[in-house]
Design a protein around this motif. Structure first.
Motif, PDB file in Angstrom:
ATOM      1  N   ILE A   1      84.243 -12.984  99.848  1.00 27.86           N
ATOM      2  CA  ILE A   1      85.682 -12.849  99.598  1.00 27.86           C
ATOM      3  C   ILE A   1      86.418 -13.214 100.886  1.00 27.86           C
ATOM      4  CG2 ILE A   1      87.543 -11.202  99.119  1.00 27.86           C
ATOM      5  CD1 ILE A   1      85.620  -9.716  97.305  1.00 27.86           C
ATOM      6  N   ASP A   2      87.383 -14.081 100.784  1.00 33.47           N
ATOM      7  CA  ASP A   2      88.104 -14.557 101.975  1.00 33.47           C
ATOM      8  C   ASP A   2      89.587 -14.698 101.647  1.00 33.47           C
ATOM      9  OD1 ASP A   2      88.790 -15.614 104.408  1.00 33.47           O
ATOM     10  OD2 ASP A   2      87.955 -17.610 104.018  1.00 33.47           O
ATOM     11  N   PRO A   3      90.341 -13.585 101.649  1.00 33.32           N
ATOM     12  CA  PRO A   3      91.753 -13.644 101.263  1.00 33.32           C
ATOM     13  C   PRO A   3      92.591 -14.603 102.109  1.00 33.32           C
ATOM     14  CG  PRO A   3      90.982 -11.377 101.347  1.00 33.32           C
ATOM     15  CD  PRO A   3      89.900 -12.211 101.942  1.00 33.32           C
ATOM     16  N   SER A   4      92.323 -14.683 103.412  1.00 38.60           N
ATOM     17  CA  SER A   4      93.119 -15.551 104.282  1.00 38.60           C
ATOM     18  C   SER A   4      92.667 -17.005 104.222  1.00 38.60           C
ATOM     19  CB  SER A   4      93.031 -15.067 105.735  1.00 38.60           C
ATOM     20  OG  SER A   4      91.727 -15.279 106.255  1.00 38.60           O
ATOM     21  N   GLY A   5      91.401 -17.229 103.864  1.00 36.33           N
ATOM     22  CA  GLY A   5      90.851 -18.580 103.859  1.00 36.33           C
ATOM     23  C   GLY A   5      90.358 -19.028 105.220  1.00 36.33           C
TER      24      GLY A   5
ATOM     25  N   GLY B   1      91.472  -9.686  96.189  1.00 37.41           N
ATOM     26  CA  GLY B   1      91.526 -11.127  95.953  1.00 37.41           C
ATOM     27  C   GLY B   1      90.899 -11.920  97.091  1.00 37.41           C
ATOM     28  N   GLY B   2      90.581 -13.170  96.820  1.00 37.77           N
ATOM     29  CA  GLY B   2      90.071 -14.050  97.861  1.00 37.77           C
ATOM     30  C   GLY B   2      88.743 -14.711  97.538  1.00 37.77           C
ATOM     31  N   ARG B   3      88.163 -14.398  96.382  1.00 36.57           N
ATOM     32  CA  ARG B   3      86.880 -15.012  96.031  1.00 36.57           C
ATOM     33  C   ARG B   3      87.043 -16.498  95.727  1.00 36.57           C
ATOM     34  NH1 ARG B   3      82.993 -14.788  91.185  1.00 36.57           N
ATOM     35  NH2 ARG B   3      81.013 -15.294  92.180  1.00 36.57           N
ATOM     36  N   PHE B   4      88.153 -16.855  95.123  1.00 38.33           N
ATOM     37  CA  PHE B   4      88.373 -18.268  94.805  1.00 38.33           C
ATOM     38  C   PHE B   4      88.461 -19.099  96.081  1.00 38.33           C
ATOM     39  CE2 PHE B   4      91.231 -21.861  93.692  1.00 38.33           C
ATOM     40  CZ  PHE B   4      90.381 -22.499  92.803  1.00 38.33           C
ATOM     41  N   ARG B   5      89.197 -18.607  97.071  1.00 43.13           N
ATOM     42  CA  ARG B   5      89.280 -19.333  98.344  1.00 43.13           C
ATOM     43  C   ARG B   5      87.914 -19.450  99.004  1.00 43.13           C
ATOM     44  NH1 ARG B   5      94.878 -17.585 101.541  1.00 43.13           N
ATOM     45  NH2 ARG B   5      96.248 -18.857 100.222  1.00 43.13           N
ATOM     46  N   ALA B   6      87.144 -18.380  98.949  1.00 41.31           N
ATOM     47  CA  ALA B   6      85.830 -18.376  99.597  1.00 41.31           C
ATOM     48  C   ALA B   6      84.847 -19.327  98.918  1.00 41.31           C
ATOM     49  CB  ALA B   6      85.256 -16.961  99.608  1.00 41.31           C
TER      50      ALA B   6
ATOM     51  N   ARG C   1      93.957 -23.500 101.728  1.00 39.46           N
ATOM     52  CA  ARG C   1      95.200 -22.755 101.989  1.00 39.46           C
ATOM     53  C   ARG C   1      96.080 -22.651 100.752  1.00 39.46           C
ATOM     54  NH1 ARG C   1      95.150 -25.695 107.010  1.00 39.46           N
ATOM     55  NH2 ARG C   1      96.472 -27.277 106.025  1.00 39.46           N
ATOM     56  N   MET C   2      96.060 -23.673  99.906  1.00 42.17           N
ATOM     57  CA  MET C   2      96.895 -23.676  98.711  1.00 42.17           C
ATOM     58  C   MET C   2      96.296 -22.853  97.573  1.00 42.17           C
ATOM     59  SD  MET C   2      98.292 -27.588  98.441  1.00 42.17           S
ATOM     60  CE  MET C   2      99.299 -27.138  97.021  1.00 42.17           C
ATOM     61  N   SER C   3      95.040 -22.494  97.689  1.00 41.19           N
ATOM     62  CA  SER C   3      94.374 -21.773  96.604  1.00 41.19           C
ATOM     63  C   SER C   3      94.981 -20.385  96.418  1.00 41.19           C
ATOM     64  CB  SER C   3      92.880 -21.646  96.907  1.00 41.19           C
ATOM     65  OG  SER C   3      92.275 -22.915  96.931  1.00 41.19           O
ATOM     66  N   PRO C   4      95.299 -20.023  95.193  1.00 43.77           N
ATOM     67  CA  PRO C   4      95.894 -18.703  94.945  1.00 43.77           C
ATOM     68  C   PRO C   4      94.915 -17.567  95.208  1.00 43.77           C
ATOM     69  CG  PRO C   4      95.407 -19.819  92.871  1.00 43.77           C
ATOM     70  CD  PRO C   4      95.154 -20.818  93.958  1.00 43.77           C
ATOM     71  N   VAL C   5      95.462 -16.444  95.646  1.00 38.08           N
ATOM     72  CA  VAL C   5      94.674 -15.237  95.879  1.00 38.08           C
ATOM     73  C   VAL C   5      95.120 -14.192  94.863  1.00 38.08           C
ATOM     74  CG1 VAL C   5      94.105 -13.412  97.521  1.00 38.08           C
ATOM     75  CG2 VAL C   5      94.441 -15.755  98.327  1.00 38.08           C
ATOM     76  N   GLY C   6      94.169 -13.668  94.099  1.00 39.10           N
ATOM     77  CA  GLY C   6      94.511 -12.680  93.075  1.00 39.10           C
ATOM     78  C   GLY C   6      95.294 -11.515  93.637  1.00 39.10           C
TER      79      GLY C   6
END
Length: 217
Positions: A148-152, A126-131, A43-48
């Motif tokens: 890719i998971d923007p919401s997490g 954005g959302g690859r980092f969370r995924a 949840r804390m991970s930034p989304v581009g």
């Protein structure tokens, strides 16, 4: 002695049942801790977000300034019209051909001056980092995930499903193998200036205490 044998047997069974419950509670506590840690990090991970990229901010700022200058000139022109007596009839109406200039509408600011435009990342999602937060048992996961998971939410759901097989004595790993994971952890993103893992670890004792309370036998 024989008349007490039944009681002895019942006591032994009670101990066995308590031990089973205690073991289950320990496993449940362990799983809850891992889920809370993993979910918090995700949840804390930034989304581009291209909207806040420096190049786009500068581009939109310049375009907005141009649009604002246009509206300022419109306001000046209308003020001059009001101050020019020859523009009005004796009854105070505008003479034929005299009319106010119109300021830009929101649509005109967007379409004509591109005040909300982007020069970088137009098709970026954005959302690859969370995924890419991956859970594994005993051995850390390697490689990257293309999802890719923007919401997490999907990543958290996968974590919760995988943690169900975790038992005390095993080692749980939650890793992110993207090359920019470490820069993000150390403040590269304004969305998470203090990182994700370090902030979560600072809250570790509270997470443990709460899990123990929730699973007390």
């Amino acid at each position: 002695m024989s008349k007490y044998s039944g009681l002895n047997g019942s006591f032994a069974e009670s101990i066995r049942q308590f031990a089973e419950k205690a073991e289950q509670a320990i496993d449940a506590t362990f799983r809850e801790i891992v889920i809370e840690i993993g979910s918090t990090v995700i949840r804390m991970s930034p989304v581009g977000n291209p909207e806040i990229w420096a190049a786009n901010v500068a581009y939109r700022t310049a375009n907005k300034a141009t649009a604002d200058a246009y509206d300022f000139n419109v306001a000046v022109r209308n003020t001059v019209i009001n101050l020019t007596d020859s523009n009005f009839t004796k009854s105070g109406r505008f003479k034929r051909g005299v009319k106010y200039a119109k300021p830009l509408t929101k649509t005109e600011r967007d379409q004509n001056f591109n005040v909300n435009g982007l020069v970088a990342g137009k098709d970026y999602v954005g959302g690859r980092f969370r995924a890419n937060w991956q859970f594994s048992i005993d051995t850390p996961a390697d490689g990257e995930i293309e999802a890719i998971d923007p919401s997490g939410n999907a990543t958290i759901a996968a974590l919760m499903a995988q943690v169900n097989s975790l038992t005390i004595g095993q080692t749980a790993y939650i890793v992110n193998n993207l090359p920019y994971a470490i820069p993000l952890e150390y403040g590269h993103s304004k969305q998470a200036p203090h990182g994700m893992v370090r902030v979560t670890l600072a809250d570790f004792q509270r997470i443990v205490d709460e899990a123990i309370r929730n699973n007390r036998v």
